[in-house]
Design a protein around this motif. Structure first.
Motif, PDB file in Angstrom:
ATOM      1  N   PRO A 260      54.533  16.171  95.288  1.00 54.43           N
ATOM      2  CA  PRO A 260      54.564  14.844  94.803  1.00 54.43           C
ATOM      3  C   PRO A 260      53.990  13.882  95.838  1.00 54.43           C
ATOM      4  N   GLU A 261      53.719  12.851  95.391  1.00 54.90           N
ATOM      5  CA  GLU A 261      53.126  11.722  96.172  1.00 54.90           C
ATOM      6  C   GLU A 261      54.206  11.078  97.269  1.00 54.90           C
ATOM      7  N   GLY A 262      54.036  10.256  98.005  1.00 56.29           N
ATOM      8  CA  GLY A 262      55.020   9.477  98.783  1.00 56.29           C
ATOM      9  C   GLY A 262      55.090  10.195 100.012  1.00 56.29           C
ATOM     10  N   ALA A 263      56.097   9.140 100.900  1.00 54.46           N
ATOM     11  CA  ALA A 263      56.521   9.542 102.433  1.00 54.46           C
ATOM     12  C   ALA A 263      57.301  10.879 102.307  1.00 54.46           C
ATOM     13  N   PRO A 264      57.511  11.695 103.249  1.00 57.53           N
ATOM     14  CA  PRO A 264      58.149  12.837 103.340  1.00 57.53           C
ATOM     15  C   PRO A 264      59.641  12.781 102.631  1.00 57.53           C
ATOM     16  N   GLY A 265      60.233  11.696 102.811  1.00 53.20           N
ATOM     17  CA  GLY A 265      61.788  11.615 102.156  1.00 53.20           C
ATOM     18  C   GLY A 265      61.611  11.615 100.627  1.00 53.20           C
ATOM     19  N   LEU A 266      60.741  10.709 100.235  1.00 51.31           N
ATOM     20  CA  LEU A 266      60.695  10.409  98.781  1.00 51.31           C
ATOM     21  C   LEU A 266      59.950  11.710  98.112  1.00 51.31           C
ATOM     22  N   ALA A 267      58.873  12.367  98.753  1.00 48.91           N
ATOM     23  CA  ALA A 267      58.273  13.345  98.120  1.00 48.91           C
ATOM     24  C   ALA A 267      59.088  14.480  97.872  1.00 48.91           C
ATOM     25  N   LEU A 268      60.041  14.603  98.872  1.00 46.50           N
ATOM     26  CA  LEU A 268      61.055  15.751  98.868  1.00 46.50           C
ATOM     27  C   LEU A 268      61.929  15.793  97.640  1.00 46.50           C
ATOM     28  N   VAL A 269      62.545  14.449  97.348  1.00 45.60           N
ATOM     29  CA  VAL A 269      63.364  14.302  96.328  1.00 45.60           C
ATOM     30  C   VAL A 269      62.739  14.552  95.253  1.00 45.60           C
ATOM     31  N   ARG A 270      61.547  14.074  94.846  1.00 45.34           N
ATOM     32  CA  ARG A 270      60.721  14.353  93.834  1.00 45.34           C
ATOM     33  C   ARG A 270      60.276  15.833  93.616  1.00 45.34           C
ATOM     34  N   ALA A 271      60.170  16.435  94.834  1.00 43.77           N
ATOM     35  CA  ALA A 271      59.717  17.888  94.697  1.00 43.77           C
ATOM     36  C   ALA A 271      60.926  18.769  94.088  1.00 43.77           C
ATOM     37  N   VAL A 272      62.119  18.306  94.143  1.00 42.16           N
ATOM     38  CA  VAL A 272      63.151  19.136  93.382  1.00 42.16           C
ATOM     39  C   VAL A 272      62.799  19.578  92.105  1.00 42.16           C
ATOM     40  N   ALA A 273      62.476  18.330  91.241  1.00 36.76           N
ATOM     41  CA  ALA A 273      62.302  18.521  89.922  1.00 36.76           C
ATOM     42  C   ALA A 273      61.093  19.723  89.606  1.00 36.76           C
ATOM     43  N   ALA A 274      60.087  19.514  90.476  1.00 39.03           N
ATOM     44  CA  ALA A 274      58.846  20.186  90.316  1.00 39.03           C
ATOM     45  C   ALA A 274      59.027  21.676  90.853  1.00 39.03           C
ATOM     46  N   PHE A 275      60.050  22.132  91.582  1.00 38.02           N
ATOM     47  CA  PHE A 275      60.455  23.310  92.328  1.00 38.02           C
ATOM     48  C   PHE A 275      60.722  24.330  91.326  1.00 38.02           C
ATOM     49  N   ASP A 276      60.024  25.406  91.463  1.00 32.77           N
ATOM     50  CA  ASP A 276      60.242  26.667  90.464  1.00 32.77           C
ATOM     51  C   ASP A 276      60.591  27.909  91.061  1.00 32.77           C
ATOM     52  N   ALA A 277      61.935  28.058  91.228  1.00 33.69           N
ATOM     53  CA  ALA A 277      62.484  29.352  92.509  1.00 33.69           C
ATOM     54  C   ALA A 277      61.669  30.709  91.832  1.00 33.69           C
ATOM     55  N   ARG A 278      61.137  30.958  90.459  1.00 31.38           N
ATOM     56  CA  ARG A 278      60.770  32.055  89.822  1.00 31.38           C
ATOM     57  C   ARG A 278      59.288  32.444  90.705  1.00 31.38           C
ATOM     58  N   ARG A 279      58.842  31.337  91.234  1.00 31.83           N
ATOM     59  CA  ARG A 279      57.444  31.325  91.785  1.00 31.83           C
ATOM     60  C   ARG A 279      57.424  31.673  93.270  1.00 31.83           C
ATOM     61  N   VAL A 280      58.626  31.804  94.009  1.00 26.41           N
ATOM     62  CA  VAL A 280      58.504  32.346  95.430  1.00 26.41           C
ATOM     63  C   VAL A 280      58.352  33.645  95.484  1.00 26.41           C
TER      64      VAL A 280
END
Ligand code: GLU
Length: 291
Positions: A260-280
């Motif tokens: 996601p866009e944004g400064a590290p803290g904000l991007a991280l919070v947004r990244a949670v919704a985009a994260f897919d554990a099955r892709r690791v």
């Protein structure tokens, strides 16, 4: 039945600054915990004074903060938790699940370092203490690596819990602390995959719960060396977190375009919704290029 709130952790040893491999473990454990709606803790594994680098723990915590990876509780320091380890050790000794060991390294060399029984007649002023390991095959289902099992007696032998120099061993401390801190999900580098069956045995001996495990792919450089020994082990830049965060995200198999866009803290919070554990991935798709 009580449902336990998920809790993950990142547990660096303070042996130097955070490098890319540690950032992958920190971000991976953070994403798994947050995606499950859980807490994330940091534990400094400062049990080995000779290997510790002064100031490294403070530096690691400052770097994590700069990356927006903020623990939900004050960091725990293993050097302050000796009473807990002593209690667990006393329990194991009282039940006959641990033994005092007077063997030297030379005594064990013939068996490839694997301890099955003490060499008779040896005496050390301060013996080590080991967990008695039976001839069992112990396996578990890793969320990334799949089923993994080990013949504990043959391939591991009796596990050191307190070293002859008096230091607490990682294997005891990690088991006691994961339980004491209520950790439900252990996410860490695949270099610790083969430590997991002995940790599960120790949990069983101490009557502690076994968390879920996910072992992340190891970061290697172009020559296939483990990161710790390579050029790519250079510290991540706390002054410029985004490139390293994006690289760690991609390393965890997540589409770069989903960062996601944004400064590290904000991007991280947004990244949670985009994260897919099955892709690791089980193994790294591409080596990490230094620089
Ligand atoms: N302290 C260990 C390390 O830095 C990690 C231990 C763990 O996550 O269980 O490799």
């Amino acid at each position: 039945m009580t449902s336990q709130r998920p809790r993950g952790r990142f547990a660096p040893s303070p042996t130097g600054p955070l490098h890319f491999g540690s950032l992958v473990a920190a971000l991976g454990s953070w994403l798994f915990a947050r995606a499950a709606g859980g807490d994330w803790l940091v534990r400094i594994e400062d049990l080995d004074p000779p290997r510790e680098v002064p100031g490294a723990a403070a530096g690691q915590l400052a770097t994590l903060a700069a990356f927006g990876l903020l623990p939900d509780e004050p960091p725990a320091f293993q050097s302050t938790r000796g009473a807990l380890y002593a209690q667990a050790l006393a329990t194991l000794l009282a039940r006959g699940d641990a033994l005092e060991c007077h063997c030297s390294r030379t005594d064990l060399a013939a068996a490839g370092g694997i301890h099955r029984a003490c060499v008779p007649g040896r005496r050390r002023r301060t013996p080590a203490v080991r967990l008695r390991v039976p001839d069992v095959r112990l396996g578990f289902d890793d969320r990334i690596q799949g089923h993994y099992e080990q013949d504990l007696g043959r391939d591991v032998g009796d596990v050191v819990l307190r070293r002859a120099d008096g230091c607490w061993a990682y294997q005891l401390a990690v088991v006691v602390d994961d339980a004491a801190q209520g950790i439900t999900d252990v996410v860490r580098g695949a270099d610790l995959l083969d430590s997991t069956p002995r940790q599960i045995l120790l949990q069983q001996r101490l009557g502690l719960p076994t968390p879920a495990y996910a072992h992340l792919p190891l970061v290697r450089d172009a020559e296939g060396r483990k990161l710790g020994k390579s050029l790519a082990a250079l510290p991540v830049d706390a002054a410029d977190p985004l490139p390293a965060l994006r690289a760690a995200w991609a390393f965890l198999g997540q589409p770069p375009s989903a960062w996601p866009e944004g400064a590290p803290g904000l991007a991280l919070v947004r990244a949670v919704a985009a994260f897919d554990a099955r892709r690791v991935p089980r193994e790294a798709n591409a080596p990490v290029q230094p620089g």
